[in-house]
Design an enzyme around this catalytic site. Structure first.
Site, PDB file in Angstrom:
ATOM      1  CB  ALA A  16      -0.687  -0.269   1.449  1.00 16.31           C
ATOM      2  CE  LYS A  45     -23.608 -13.969  -0.277  1.00  7.19           C
ATOM      3  NZ  LYS A  45     -22.920 -15.344  -0.197  1.00  7.19           N
TER       4      LYS A  45
END
Lengths: 437, 437
Positions: free
Chosen positions: B33, B205
């Site tokens: 990151a 979903k």
């Protein structure tokens, strides 16, 4: 918003597919990317052959340097293949401040580290989703989808040609040479199939995945590579009888002693999902410490599947090109100043299980000699079967599955066993991978 | 670089898993990151129960609003589940200029459109990879990996509980009720399993995937939902005999008349890769016009697999939070001003193939009556088998597979057939999906 201008280097299978997809799905792609992505220039080898691609907004040239030097081009897509002049063109495009998208696995696996350093310096992106697994978004999955994980291993069927041949060998009970000819006839294998059947193509792709999974530099020259040319119909059949399938796998694994990087045929349990990936399809298993095993499946080659990845990269670059370079996804998944120097483990030091097929004279004492040699080298046997002699022959096939052993011990054992007078010819040795936990 | 401060709402299974993964893989995640991602605050229901999570840098509170109002928090992760107060908390976090990561599928499927509009207005991100497919990076694949494609359809095994039950029914030849009890005993099903076994969880979903695949608003209320509670061991067995497996599928498909959005059990050919996804695992097939069929497989639930997706979102947000909001990946994959108003196709209008099981008195003429009714409604029969009567019974099972027909015709036919005097009880009707081209 201002459109993104794209210059193509190459209008062959993938280049043509990319142009086709960008044109056919222009509306949908613009809805996603937020601006138009248009191909304004393309370099081709033969202007005459490519003239059917010409349109009002598309300039064709036979000079690829005219594309990378064109100040109106925002993104250069390299689809020529080969190392030179692709490398020079990409470096020049970067030098000119252009973003680059490439499908060139050989180039990235061999020279990626240098190319990414140049891109980093200029603050441009180099995207290469199409270099691995055709249309499967596997680079994105490893580099962005699984960032939470310490990746433990990757095992992939990443060459469609060899998977097609192996599937046919199993279905038809035929040998390698015969099925290679069939693959060539059907267009699944090239006239010179060396790169595919010897595992080089798979090793390029594996090298790239290994780098982004573990945050190490590209080290194609350290990969162990073994193709499928020596596999026999008997081995495929015996593997089935033992509950296994033979697949050409690219495997990269983190171990305490270093990172494994190896391409070779392997027996995998027939009940595993990846063992049922047939024909020219690709599939990649990625094991992360948090997510467990995940798998990614799709067409590993072909004009439009590969174009699917090229265009996805174009959309990514379009979306991210105004972002501060420090906040973009790093080329190698890890920040450039945070790469690891974990070594690649030499093949001799790799531990795995083995399938061994010996051809032996059918007489007493042979098995005792063989098992003694194995035991002396710390190799224990998991299963064994002895086949009836082939008709009219006096030799029998003995098949053994070993427990996990070190590669150098297996090599030493094979040399000793082959020297026994009752053993005929070379031993067939195929690694066995459980692909479980 | 300055760390990203994360506030958690909820420290249950997924919350605890997220904290565990962030702590265990902190070094690796920071390398990716480019800066540290640290949880500085967490809201819990019971402070006493959560005290073992406390550490120097982590403040625990039982007031979730204290987290979303804390000016030091950059990203709020919502893992409480349910609609209220999760929705209020997320909207307040957005209002306070914070990015949001959520695993809350019910909330996104029902109120996503409103939440994304608020986020768009404030220029913050709302990420929800963990809402679909647990650890499988399927949202990223559809939204970013397949941007080149006009998505044609998606079909997924997206509920682990039901897939576990169906796998056990097949392996053990048992009925639904018995295997549900086993799933509960093993922790694969909750005490109140309604949301899972009735297909509601899968429909949440599916609604989310449909929206990002086709660029339409979330329309959970338009989804057709049918669970697995009426499936019998006989149906599972007959399906096997016909070369099929029964799976609970979420299917969304683009047709000329509208978008199909439906969850129901389906027979799929046993040779398809997805038919071999067993146990609690999930897999999603996505068909694009350029890439062809791709599949994504992995653990669809569990603390660490779900945390894997939550943390991937945290890394994405960390990487992109300084980018111009217009250049970020749009929440719904398509730019907010480029959403489509293609309607959801009512279930009556859906065309698919069907498995019908009739119980009939074993006497002449029954079959003639049945086939006449089907023919009158334009339904043609692809295959038929009649089973021997169960011991001591005079009724026989007749199983038919139809060619593609319209749902409302099948419903009309079933009503007429059930009214025949020789037909006993209700007809079992299961849809058949080839999942091919």
């Amino acid at each position: 918003m201002k459109p993104m201008n794209v210059g193509l280097l190459g209008l062959g299978t993938v280049g043509g597919g990319t142009l086709t997809v960008l044109r056919r799905n222009a509306a949908e792609i613009t809805r996603r990317a937020g601006r138009e992505i248009r191909v304004t220039m393309a370099a081709v080898r033969d202007l005459d052959k490519a003239k059917h691609y010409a349109s009002a907004g598309l300039v064709l040239t036979d000079n690829p340097f005219a594309v990378v030097d064109n100040p109106d081009i925002d993104i250069v897509v390299e689809m020529m293949g080969g190392i030179s002049p692709a490398k020079e063109l990409i470096l020049r495009a970067i030098e000119n401040g252009k973003h680059v998208v490439t499908a060139n696995k050989a180039l990235i696996a061999n020279h990626g580290t240098e190319i990414f350093a140049a891109a980093q310096k200029k603050g441009v992106m180099v995207a290469f989703e199409a270099a691995v697994g055709g249309g499967i978004p596997i680079i994105k999955a490893i580099r962005e989808g699984l960032t939470a994980n310490r990746i433990e291993w990757i095992a992939g069927i990443i060459n469609g040609t060899t998977n097609f041949i192996l599937t046919e060998m199993r279905d038809k009970g035929a040998g390698f040479d015969e099925m290679l000819k069939e693959a060539q006839r059907l267009g699944y294998a090239e006239a010179d199939p060396t790169f595919d059947v010897e595992g080089v193509d798979a090793a390029h792709k594996l090298t790239i995945m290994s780098a982004i999974a573990f945050g190490i530099p590209m080290q194609f020259d350290r990969a162990y590579i073994e193709g499928i040319t020596k596999l026999t119909g008997d081995d495929v059949k015996y593997a089935e009888q033992l509950g296994y399938r033979i697949k050409l796998l690219g495997i990269t694994k983190r171990t305490a002693k270093g990172i494994e990087l190896r391409v070779h045929p392997a027996l995998i349990p027939a009940r595993r999902l990846i063992a049922n990936v047939d024909g020219a399809m690709n599939a990649i298993l990625v094991k992360g410490d948090a997510v467990g095993a995940t798998m990614y499946y799709g067409a590993g080659a072909g004009a439009e599947p590969t174009a699917s990845s090229v265009v996805a990269d174009l959309v990514d670059v379009t979306r991210m090109h105004t972002a501060d370079p420090h906040n973009r996804v790093p080329h190698l998944a890890f920040q450039p100043d945070a790469l690891s120097d974990e070594p690649i483990l030499p093949m001799d030091e790799v531990r795995t299980a083995y399938y061994l097929r010996l051809r032996a004279l059918d007489k007493p004492g042979v098995l005792a000699d063989v098992t003694r040699i194995l035991a002396d080298l710390d190799i224990s046997i998991d299963a064994m079967m002895q086949k009836e002699p082939h008709e009219g022959e006096e030799q029998v096939d003995i098949i053994m599955l070993t427990h996990q052993s070190m590669e150098k011990n297996i090599n030493a054992a094979m040399a000793k066993i082959e020297a026994l007078p009752a053993i005929c010819g070379k031993i067939a040795r195929i690694r066995v991978e459980q692909l479980g936990k």
